[in-house]
Write a protein that holds these residues in place. Structure first.
Motif, PDB file in Angstrom:
ATOM      1  N   SER A   8       0.830  -1.196   0.000  1.00  0.00           N
ATOM      2  CA  SER A   8       0.000   0.000   0.000  1.00  0.00           C
ATOM      3  C   SER A   8       0.866   1.248   0.000  1.00  0.00           C
ATOM      4  O   SER A   8       2.002   1.223   0.454  1.00  0.00           O
ATOM      5  N   GLY A   9       0.300   2.345  -0.462  1.00  0.00           N
ATOM      6  CA  GLY A   9       1.003   3.611  -0.322  1.00  0.00           C
ATOM      7  C   GLY A   9       1.257   4.307  -1.630  1.00  0.00           C
ATOM      8  O   GLY A   9       0.598   4.055  -2.636  1.00  0.00           O
ATOM      9  N   GLU A  10       2.237   5.180  -1.599  1.00  0.00           N
ATOM     10  CA  GLU A  10       2.474   6.100  -2.706  1.00  0.00           C
ATOM     11  C   GLU A  10       2.684   5.366  -4.032  1.00  0.00           C
ATOM     12  O   GLU A  10       3.171   4.241  -4.058  1.00  0.00           O
ATOM     13  N   ILE A  11       2.250   6.062  -5.110  1.00  0.00           N
ATOM     14  CA  ILE A  11       2.278   5.436  -6.430  1.00  0.00           C
ATOM     15  C   ILE A  11       3.183   6.177  -7.419  1.00  0.00           C
ATOM     16  O   ILE A  11       3.115   5.942  -8.615  1.00  0.00           O
ATOM     17  N   HIS A  12       4.041   7.051  -6.918  1.00  0.00           N
ATOM     18  CA  HIS A  12       4.833   7.894  -7.810  1.00  0.00           C
ATOM     19  C   HIS A  12       6.274   7.437  -7.971  1.00  0.00           C
ATOM     20  O   HIS A  12       7.027   8.048  -8.714  1.00  0.00           O
ATOM     21  N   THR A  13       6.672   6.382  -7.276  1.00  0.00           N
ATOM     22  CA  THR A  13       8.018   5.827  -7.435  1.00  0.00           C
ATOM     23  C   THR A  13       7.906   4.325  -7.681  1.00  0.00           C
ATOM     24  O   THR A  13       6.815   3.754  -7.602  1.00  0.00           O
ATOM     25  N   ASN A  14       9.022   3.673  -7.934  1.00  0.00           N
ATOM     26  CA  ASN A  14       9.006   2.250  -8.286  1.00  0.00           C
ATOM     27  C   ASN A  14       9.311   1.329  -7.107  1.00  0.00           C
ATOM     28  O   ASN A  14       9.807   0.224  -7.293  1.00  0.00           O
ATOM     29  N   TRP A  15       8.984   1.741  -5.889  1.00  0.00           N
ATOM     30  CA  TRP A  15       9.310   0.925  -4.718  1.00  0.00           C
ATOM     31  C   TRP A  15       8.669  -0.457  -4.784  1.00  0.00           C
ATOM     32  O   TRP A  15       9.274  -1.434  -4.338  1.00  0.00           O
ATOM     33  N   ARG A  16       7.474  -0.565  -5.328  1.00  0.00           N
ATOM     34  CA  ARG A  16       6.825  -1.878  -5.430  1.00  0.00           C
ATOM     35  C   ARG A  16       7.626  -2.811  -6.339  1.00  0.00           C
ATOM     36  O   ARG A  16       7.841  -3.978  -6.009  1.00  0.00           O
ATOM     37  N   GLU A  17       8.051  -2.288  -7.472  1.00  0.00           N
ATOM     38  CA  GLU A  17       8.834  -3.091  -8.409  1.00  0.00           C
ATOM     39  C   GLU A  17      10.154  -3.533  -7.781  1.00  0.00           C
ATOM     40  O   GLU A  17      10.597  -4.665  -7.985  1.00  0.00           O
ATOM     41  N   GLU A  18      10.777  -2.639  -7.012  1.00  0.00           N
ATOM     42  CA  GLU A  18      12.023  -3.010  -6.322  1.00  0.00           C
ATOM     43  C   GLU A  18      11.792  -4.177  -5.371  1.00  0.00           C
ATOM     44  O   GLU A  18      12.587  -5.120  -5.334  1.00  0.00           O
ATOM     45  N   ILE A  19      10.720  -4.120  -4.602  1.00  0.00           N
ATOM     46  CA  ILE A  19      10.411  -5.210  -3.671  1.00  0.00           C
ATOM     47  C   ILE A  19      10.125  -6.489  -4.443  1.00  0.00           C
ATOM     48  O   ILE A  19      10.656  -7.557  -4.106  1.00  0.00           O
ATOM     49  N   GLU A  20       9.315  -6.411  -5.479  1.00  0.00           N
ATOM     50  CA  GLU A  20       8.989  -7.602  -6.272  1.00  0.00           C
ATOM     51  C   GLU A  20      10.250  -8.231  -6.871  1.00  0.00           C
ATOM     52  O   GLU A  20      10.402  -9.451  -6.839  1.00  0.00           O
ATOM     53  N   GLN A  21      11.157  -7.411  -7.410  1.00  0.00           N
ATOM     54  CA  GLN A  21      12.389  -7.933  -7.997  1.00  0.00           C
ATOM     55  C   GLN A  21      13.263  -8.612  -6.948  1.00  0.00           C
ATOM     56  O   GLN A  21      13.795  -9.707  -7.186  1.00  0.00           O
ATOM     57  N   GLN A  22      13.420  -7.979  -5.792  1.00  0.00           N
ATOM     58  CA  GLN A  22      14.270  -8.547  -4.738  1.00  0.00           C
ATOM     59  C   GLN A  22      13.666  -9.836  -4.178  1.00  0.00           C
ATOM     60  O   GLN A  22      14.404 -10.781  -3.865  1.00  0.00           O
ATOM     61  N   VAL A  23      12.350  -9.887  -4.070  1.00  0.00           N
ATOM     62  CA  VAL A  23      11.671 -11.106  -3.610  1.00  0.00           C
ATOM     63  C   VAL A  23      11.934 -12.249  -4.587  1.00  0.00           C
ATOM     64  O   VAL A  23      12.191 -13.385  -4.182  1.00  0.00           O
ATOM     65  N   LYS A  24      11.882 -11.948  -5.884  1.00  0.00           N
ATOM     66  CA  LYS A  24      12.152 -12.970  -6.909  1.00  0.00           C
ATOM     67  C   LYS A  24      13.596 -13.442  -6.844  1.00  0.00           C
ATOM     68  O   LYS A  24      13.860 -14.643  -6.949  1.00  0.00           O
ATOM     69  N   VAL A  25      14.535 -12.502  -6.687  1.00  0.00           N
ATOM     70  CA  VAL A  25      15.956 -12.865  -6.606  1.00  0.00           C
ATOM     71  C   VAL A  25      16.194 -13.820  -5.434  1.00  0.00           C
ATOM     72  O   VAL A  25      16.946 -14.789  -5.551  1.00  0.00           O
ATOM     73  N   LEU A  26      15.534 -13.561  -4.311  1.00  0.00           N
ATOM     74  CA  LEU A  26      15.698 -14.405  -3.125  1.00  0.00           C
ATOM     75  C   LEU A  26      14.817 -15.656  -3.163  1.00  0.00           C
ATOM     76  O   LEU A  26      14.880 -16.489  -2.268  1.00  0.00           O
ATOM     77  N   ASP A  27      13.983 -15.747  -4.173  1.00  0.00           N
ATOM     78  CA  ASP A  27      13.073 -16.881  -4.341  1.00  0.00           C
ATOM     79  C   ASP A  27      12.199 -17.101  -3.097  1.00  0.00           C
ATOM     80  O   ASP A  27      12.043 -18.229  -2.611  1.00  0.00           O
ATOM     81  N   LEU A  28      11.667 -15.996  -2.589  1.00  0.00           N
ATOM     82  CA  LEU A  28      10.780 -16.087  -1.418  1.00  0.00           C
ATOM     83  C   LEU A  28       9.389 -16.541  -1.864  1.00  0.00           C
ATOM     84  O   LEU A  28       8.900 -16.105  -2.913  1.00  0.00           O
ATOM     85  N   PRO A  29       8.745 -17.388  -1.071  1.00  0.00           N
ATOM     86  CA  PRO A  29       7.397 -17.846  -1.404  1.00  0.00           C
ATOM     87  C   PRO A  29       6.372 -16.753  -1.077  1.00  0.00           C
ATOM     88  O   PRO A  29       5.695 -16.791  -0.051  1.00  0.00           O
ATOM     89  N   VAL A  30       6.278 -15.783  -1.976  1.00  0.00           N
ATOM     90  CA  VAL A  30       5.480 -14.582  -1.728  1.00  0.00           C
ATOM     91  C   VAL A  30       4.571 -14.312  -2.917  1.00  0.00           C
ATOM     92  O   VAL A  30       4.990 -14.406  -4.073  1.00  0.00           O
ATOM     93  N   GLU A  31       3.336 -13.970  -2.610  1.00  0.00           N
ATOM     94  CA  GLU A  31       2.385 -13.473  -3.606  1.00  0.00           C
ATOM     95  C   GLU A  31       2.121 -12.012  -3.256  1.00  0.00           C
ATOM     96  O   GLU A  31       1.785 -11.703  -2.114  1.00  0.00           O
ATOM     97  N   ILE A  32       2.312 -11.130  -4.221  1.00  0.00           N
ATOM     98  CA  ILE A  32       2.204  -9.695  -3.956  1.00  0.00           C
ATOM     99  C   ILE A  32       0.889  -9.154  -4.493  1.00  0.00           C
ATOM    100  O   ILE A  32       0.510  -9.439  -5.626  1.00  0.00           O
ATOM    101  N   TYR A  33       0.224  -8.364  -3.650  1.00  0.00           N
ATOM    102  CA  TYR A  33      -0.998  -7.667  -4.037  1.00  0.00           C
ATOM    103  C   TYR A  33      -0.750  -6.167  -3.944  1.00  0.00           C
ATOM    104  O   TYR A  33       0.079  -5.713  -3.157  1.00  0.00           O
ATOM    105  N   ALA A  34      -1.526  -5.398  -4.711  1.00  0.00           N
ATOM    106  CA  ALA A  34      -1.378  -3.942  -4.682  1.00  0.00           C
ATOM    107  C   ALA A  34      -2.681  -3.289  -5.137  1.00  0.00           C
ATOM    108  O   ALA A  34      -3.505  -3.914  -5.805  1.00  0.00           O
ATOM    109  N   PRO A  35      -2.831  -2.010  -4.803  1.00  0.00           N
ATOM    110  CA  PRO A  35      -3.975  -1.269  -5.329  1.00  0.00           C
ATOM    111  C   PRO A  35      -3.743  -0.977  -6.821  1.00  0.00           C
ATOM    112  O   PRO A  35      -2.667  -1.242  -7.349  1.00  0.00           O
ATOM    113  N   VAL A  36      -4.737  -0.410  -7.460  1.00  0.00           N
ATOM    114  CA  VAL A  36      -4.546   0.086  -8.821  1.00  0.00           C
ATOM    115  C   VAL A  36      -3.586   1.265  -8.723  1.00  0.00           C
ATOM    116  O   VAL A  36      -3.844   2.219  -7.985  1.00  0.00           O
ATOM    117  N   THR A  37      -2.483   1.196  -9.442  1.00  0.00           N
ATOM    118  CA  THR A  37      -1.459   2.236  -9.322  1.00  0.00           C
ATOM    119  C   THR A  37      -1.459   3.222 -10.486  1.00  0.00           C
ATOM    120  O   THR A  37      -0.653   4.145 -10.503  1.00  0.00           O
TER     121      THR A  37
END
Length: 149
Positions: A8-37
């Motif tokens: 949740s939160g601000e939609i003007h930077t790429n923080w969500r994408e950074e988290i998603e990329q790092q989660v993938k690199v670490l191969d964490l068992p995570v499903e990510i949800y978000a609002p309409v951005t």
């Protein structure tokens, strides 16, 4: 276990994408949800779907309610809610999401810079972790999911 994380939160930077990329690199068992951005879609969804409003209050009201269907559903479904407060705009909706998640007993991770420390002290007090960067968020998630540093 596959962890469900709502971003949740601000939609003007790429923080969500950074988290998603790092989660993938670490191969964490995570499903990510978000609002309409997409800002325009989020602002205009109510009037686009349910009809125009002359008064801007009712225009925003319709959009907020339609967006709340997604937001509430995904927060309720999540194990962890991450709320990012950005520097450029005040994110009142993010503060509301943090309060809603807290009221539901969701594990809450807050992310913001030092400039918001005083303004968000009550929100920070409800969080289980307060971070400043997407990397810190991912480090918290990695630790709680895997149980190792």
């Amino acid at each position: 276990m596959n962890w469900k994380i709502y971003l949740s939160g601000e939609i003007h930077t790429n923080w969500r994408e950074e988290i998603e990329q790092q989660v993938k690199v670490l191969d964490l068992p995570v499903e990510i949800y978000a609002p309409v951005t997409d800002h325009a879609s989020s602002d205009d969804c109510g009037v686009s779907i349910l009809g125009a409003e002359e008064d801007k209050f009712w225009h925003d009201h319709k959009g907020a309610k339609v967006n709340a269907i997604r937001t509430r559903t995904l927060i309720e479904k999540s194990d962890v809610v991450v709320v990012c407060f950005g520097e450029k705009y005040k994110q009142w909706n993010a503060a509301f999401d943090a309060g809603y998640a807290s009221a539901l007993g969701k594990s809450l991770i807050i992310m913001h810079g030092p400039d918001h420390q005083h303004a968000l002290k009550e929100v920070d007090a409800a969080a289980l972790a307060v971070t400043r960067t997407p990397k810190e968020v991912v480090n918290v998630l990695s630790y709680v999911i895997r149980g190792e540093l």
